[in-house]
Design a protein around this motif. Structure first.
Motif, PDB file in Angstrom:
ATOM      1  N   MET A 252       0.818  -1.213   0.000  1.00  9.51           N
ATOM      2  CA  MET A 252       0.000   0.000   0.000  1.00  9.51           C
ATOM      3  C   MET A 252       0.851   1.262   0.000  1.00  9.51           C
ATOM      4  SD  MET A 252      -2.953  -0.777  -0.631  1.00  9.51           S
ATOM      5  CE  MET A 252      -3.418   0.971  -0.627  1.00  9.51           C
ATOM      6  N   ASN A 253       2.134   1.141   0.310  1.00 11.86           N
ATOM      7  CA  ASN A 253       3.052   2.264   0.132  1.00 11.86           C
ATOM      8  C   ASN A 253       3.468   2.382  -1.330  1.00 11.86           C
ATOM      9  OD1 ASN A 253       4.711   4.408   1.298  1.00 11.86           O
ATOM     10  ND2 ASN A 253       6.463   3.118   0.796  1.00 11.86           N
ATOM     11  N   ILE A 254       3.422   1.260  -2.048  1.00 11.28           N
ATOM     12  CA  ILE A 254       3.787   1.243  -3.466  1.00 11.28           C
ATOM     13  C   ILE A 254       2.640   1.730  -4.345  1.00 11.28           C
ATOM     14  CG2 ILE A 254       4.340  -0.313  -5.408  1.00 11.28           C
ATOM     15  CD1 ILE A 254       5.716  -2.148  -3.332  1.00 11.28           C
ATOM     16  N   ALA A 255       1.416   1.273  -4.051  1.00  8.75           N
ATOM     17  CA  ALA A 255       0.275   1.457  -4.955  1.00  8.75           C
ATOM     18  C   ALA A 255       0.043   2.896  -5.411  1.00  8.75           C
ATOM     19  CB  ALA A 255      -0.987   0.890  -4.304  1.00  8.75           C
ATOM     20  N   PRO A 256       0.068   3.916  -4.521  1.00 10.07           N
ATOM     21  CA  PRO A 256      -0.192   5.281  -4.993  1.00 10.07           C
ATOM     22  C   PRO A 256       0.912   5.821  -5.918  1.00 10.07           C
ATOM     23  CG  PRO A 256      -0.492   5.097  -2.613  1.00 10.07           C
ATOM     24  CD  PRO A 256       0.207   3.858  -3.058  1.00 10.07           C
ATOM     25  N   ARG A 257       2.057   5.164  -5.976  1.00 11.93           N
ATOM     26  CA  ARG A 257       3.173   5.659  -6.784  1.00 11.93           C
ATOM     27  C   ARG A 257       3.281   4.955  -8.140  1.00 11.93           C
ATOM     28  NH1 ARG A 257       7.964   6.530  -2.275  1.00 11.93           N
ATOM     29  NH2 ARG A 257       6.616   6.511  -0.442  1.00 11.93           N
ATOM     30  N   LEU A 258       2.374   4.037  -8.411  1.00 12.70           N
ATOM     31  CA  LEU A 258       2.441   3.333  -9.682  1.00 12.70           C
ATOM     32  C   LEU A 258       2.150   4.289 -10.834  1.00 12.70           C
ATOM     33  CD1 LEU A 258       0.584   0.020  -8.760  1.00 12.70           C
ATOM     34  CD2 LEU A 258       3.047   0.378  -9.008  1.00 12.70           C
ATOM     35  N   PRO A 259       2.911   4.186 -11.929  1.00  8.92           N
ATOM     36  CA  PRO A 259       2.752   5.127 -13.061  1.00  8.92           C
ATOM     37  C   PRO A 259       1.571   4.763 -13.947  1.00  8.92           C
ATOM     38  CG  PRO A 259       4.519   3.574 -13.533  1.00  8.92           C
ATOM     39  CD  PRO A 259       4.054   3.259 -12.130  1.00  8.92           C
ATOM     40  N   VAL A 260       0.342   4.993 -13.436  1.00  6.18           N
ATOM     41  CA  VAL A 260      -0.867   4.682 -14.194  1.00  6.18           C
ATOM     42  C   VAL A 260      -1.092   5.765 -15.253  1.00  6.18           C
ATOM     43  CG1 VAL A 260      -3.366   4.360 -14.047  1.00  6.18           C
ATOM     44  CG2 VAL A 260      -1.875   3.465 -12.240  1.00  6.18           C
ATOM     45  N   ARG A 261      -1.287   5.340 -16.502  1.00 10.38           N
ATOM     46  CA  ARG A 261      -1.441   6.277 -17.613  1.00 10.38           C
ATOM     47  C   ARG A 261      -2.918   6.565 -17.900  1.00 10.38           C
ATOM     48  NH1 ARG A 261       2.009   2.457 -21.473  1.00 10.38           N
ATOM     49  NH2 ARG A 261       0.845   0.984 -20.153  1.00 10.38           N
ATOM     50  N   ASP A 262      -3.215   7.785 -18.346  1.00 14.24           N
ATOM     51  CA  ASP A 262      -4.584   8.099 -18.729  1.00 14.24           C
ATOM     52  C   ASP A 262      -4.844   7.587 -20.147  1.00 14.24           C
ATOM     53  OD1 ASP A 262      -3.436   9.928 -20.534  1.00 14.24           O
ATOM     54  OD2 ASP A 262      -3.789  11.641 -19.223  1.00 14.24           O
ATOM     55  N   TYR A 263      -6.103   7.734 -20.595  1.00 13.17           N
ATOM     56  CA  TYR A 263      -6.511   7.133 -21.862  1.00 13.17           C
ATOM     57  C   TYR A 263      -5.698   7.657 -23.046  1.00 13.17           C
ATOM     58  CZ  TYR A 263      -9.440   5.738 -25.770  1.00 13.17           C
ATOM     59  OH  TYR A 263      -9.882   5.205 -26.948  1.00 13.17           O
TER      60      TYR A 263
ATOM     61  N   THR B  28      -7.541   1.670 -29.934  1.00 14.97           N
ATOM     62  CA  THR B  28      -8.644   2.080 -29.062  1.00 14.97           C
ATOM     63  C   THR B  28      -9.470   0.854 -28.683  1.00 14.97           C
ATOM     64  OG1 THR B  28     -10.118   2.472 -30.934  1.00 14.97           O
ATOM     65  CG2 THR B  28      -8.827   4.353 -30.150  1.00 14.97           C
ATOM     66  N   GLY B  29     -10.363   1.042 -27.718  1.00 11.69           N
ATOM     67  CA  GLY B  29     -11.334   0.022 -27.371  1.00 11.69           C
ATOM     68  C   GLY B  29     -10.734  -1.329 -27.025  1.00 11.69           C
ATOM     69  N   GLU B  30     -11.378  -2.395 -27.526  1.00 10.66           N
ATOM     70  CA  GLU B  30     -10.962  -3.752 -27.182  1.00 10.66           C
ATOM     71  C   GLU B  30      -9.546  -4.063 -27.673  1.00 10.66           C
ATOM     72  OE1 GLU B  30     -12.460  -5.743 -25.255  1.00 10.66           O
ATOM     73  OE2 GLU B  30     -14.514  -4.995 -25.142  1.00 10.66           O
ATOM     74  N   GLN B  31      -9.161  -3.489 -28.813  1.00 11.48           N
ATOM     75  CA  GLN B  31      -7.808  -3.723 -29.318  1.00 11.48           C
ATOM     76  C   GLN B  31      -6.765  -3.138 -28.367  1.00 11.48           C
ATOM     77  OE1 GLN B  31      -8.094  -2.037 -33.323  1.00 11.48           O
ATOM     78  NE2 GLN B  31      -8.013  -4.107 -34.167  1.00 11.48           N
ATOM     79  N   LEU B  32      -7.047  -1.966 -27.830  1.00 11.99           N
ATOM     80  CA  LEU B  32      -6.139  -1.365 -26.862  1.00 11.99           C
ATOM     81  C   LEU B  32      -6.088  -2.210 -25.588  1.00 11.99           C
ATOM     82  CD1 LEU B  32      -4.294   0.831 -25.787  1.00 11.99           C
ATOM     83  CD2 LEU B  32      -6.312   2.238 -25.300  1.00 11.99           C
ATOM     84  N   ALA B  33      -7.244  -2.677 -25.124  1.00 11.20           N
ATOM     85  CA  ALA B  33      -7.284  -3.536 -23.928  1.00 11.20           C
ATOM     86  C   ALA B  33      -6.498  -4.819 -24.170  1.00 11.20           C
ATOM     87  CB  ALA B  33      -8.734  -3.852 -23.566  1.00 11.20           C
ATOM     88  N   ASP B  34      -6.665  -5.409 -25.363  1.00  8.47           N
ATOM     89  CA  ASP B  34      -5.913  -6.625 -25.698  1.00  8.47           C
ATOM     90  C   ASP B  34      -4.411  -6.371 -25.618  1.00  8.47           C
ATOM     91  OD1 ASP B  34      -8.210  -8.084 -26.168  1.00  8.47           O
ATOM     92  OD2 ASP B  34      -8.153  -7.822 -28.347  1.00  8.47           O
TER      93      ASP B  34
ATOM     94  N   VAL C 202      -9.378   2.531 -20.218  1.00  3.97           N
ATOM     95  CA  VAL C 202      -9.771   2.107 -21.562  1.00  3.97           C
ATOM     96  C   VAL C 202     -11.286   1.969 -21.678  1.00  3.97           C
ATOM     97  CG1 VAL C 202      -9.629   0.237 -23.255  1.00  3.97           C
ATOM     98  CG2 VAL C 202      -7.579   0.956 -22.017  1.00  3.97           C
ATOM     99  N   TYR C 203     -11.917   1.398 -20.647  1.00  2.56           N
ATOM    100  CA  TYR C 203     -13.358   1.176 -20.698  1.00  2.56           C
ATOM    101  C   TYR C 203     -14.159   2.374 -20.194  1.00  2.56           C
ATOM    102  CZ  TYR C 203     -12.637  -3.684 -21.997  1.00  2.56           C
ATOM    103  OH  TYR C 203     -12.287  -4.825 -22.677  1.00  2.56           O
ATOM    104  N   GLY C 204     -13.483   3.444 -19.864  1.00  4.85           N
ATOM    105  CA  GLY C 204     -14.180   4.663 -19.480  1.00  4.85           C
ATOM    106  C   GLY C 204     -14.837   4.616 -18.118  1.00  4.85           C
ATOM    107  N   VAL C 205     -14.369   3.741 -17.232  1.00 11.72           N
ATOM    108  CA  VAL C 205     -14.912   3.665 -15.872  1.00 11.72           C
ATOM    109  C   VAL C 205     -14.063   4.556 -14.973  1.00 11.72           C
ATOM    110  CG1 VAL C 205     -15.407   2.161 -13.897  1.00 11.72           C
ATOM    111  CG2 VAL C 205     -15.778   1.339 -16.229  1.00 11.72           C
ATOM    112  N   LYS C 206     -14.612   5.675 -14.574  1.00 13.07           N
ATOM    113  CA  LYS C 206     -13.877   6.653 -13.785  1.00 13.07           C
ATOM    114  C   LYS C 206     -14.064   6.390 -12.296  1.00 13.07           C
ATOM    115  CE  LYS C 206     -12.448   8.812 -17.418  1.00 13.07           C
ATOM    116  NZ  LYS C 206     -11.027   8.661 -17.837  1.00 13.07           N
ATOM    117  N   VAL C 207     -12.966   6.108 -11.615  1.00 14.85           N
ATOM    118  CA  VAL C 207     -13.011   5.858 -10.181  1.00 14.85           C
ATOM    119  C   VAL C 207     -12.748   7.175  -9.456  1.00 14.85           C
ATOM    120  CG1 VAL C 207     -11.957   4.578  -8.275  1.00 14.85           C
ATOM    121  CG2 VAL C 207     -12.235   3.494 -10.517  1.00 14.85           C
TER     122      VAL C 207
END
Length: 250
Positions: free
Chosen positions: A64-75, A86-92, A151-156
């Motif tokens: 949990m000290n690591i998780a907030p520092r992960l380099p998560v990219r936006d869409y 885009t879409g399913e191809q990007l998810a794949d 990718v799926y547009g689910v905003k947390v």
């Protein structure tokens, strides 16, 4: 100010961040970083034992000290990094990349463990290497899970720490985040959520203990098991996100 007790955990977070960055890391550099990570984890575990903290709780706290520092990219960044898909191809493509990364970490971790297995006096250092592999694989999978939501547009909702907690909990349950569910983004993980995360990390650690074998058996097993587990997680998360009727942007 960073306390002496926090220094190993901060070093762990920095090293994991480098190991899960989207840039390609060659095998030699990956081995070097995993070796450094093993050393930092051994120091962190030693301080935890001095404080009377159990192994499972320590592992969850470190993650949990690591998780907030992960380099998560936006869409948009994901599209740029994956040739405009885009879409399913990007998810794949995200899943293929993450499975390749966890397979590579498993192969390196298994090879390191095999080397220790061949040298009995050094066997005591092997658990730190297995813990390092476990944390890196978990980080890659949580990052994948977070980016699939993009990718799926689910905003947390929530700030970086709250979102990291939501994604870590979702990873522990092997499912997507439902932003409409009460408490989907909270300031801190509750007792039940911490227990779920601790249990998932310990199960992942147990899987990686199979890499403790002679010669290259550990490397082969570690790579194959990690790839299969990452693909299984991705399948479950994508099915969840589709059920939320969140269509991929574009």
């Amino acid at each position: 100010m960073t306390s002496a007790a926090d220094e190993p955990n901060n070093e762990v977070a920095d090293l994991v961040g480098k190991l899960v960055a989207p840039e390609e890391t060659d095998g030699a550099e990956r081995r070097r970083l995993l070796g450094r990570l093993s050393g930092a984890l051994a120091r962190s575990a030693g301080k935890a034992r001095e404080r009377g903290v159990g192994r499972g709780r320590w592992l969850a706290d470190v993650f949990m000290n690591i998780a907030p520092r992960l380099p998560v990219r936006d869409y948009e960044t994901l599209r740029d990094h994956h040739y405009g898909l885009t879409g399913e191809q990007l998810a794949d493509d995200l899943v293929r990349t993450a499975a390749k990364a966890t397979m590579a970490v498993g192969a390196v971790g298994g090879a390191l463990a095999a080397a220790e297995f061949a040298a009995p006096p050094l066997l005591l250092s092997a658990p730190a290497q297995i813990v390092a592999e476990t944390l890196v694989v978990a980080a890659i999978e949580v990052k994948l899970l977070a980016e699939l939501h993009e990718v799926y547009g689910v905003k947390v909702p929530g700030n970086g720490t709250q979102r990291a907690a939501a994604f870590a909990l979702a990873w522990s349950k092997q499912r997507g985040v439902n932003p409409l569910a009460p408490g989907s983004a909270t300031i801190a993980l509750g007792t039940a959520a911490k227990t779920a995360l601790r249990n998932r990390l310990m199960r992942t650690l147990g899987r990686h203990l199979t890499t403790l074998g002679p010669f290259l058996t550990g490397a082969v097993a570690g790579g194959a098991l990690n790839r299969a587990a990452t693909r299984k997680l991705a399948g479950a998360v994508r099915a969840d996100l589709r059920r939320q009727h969140a269509l991929p942007p574009g």
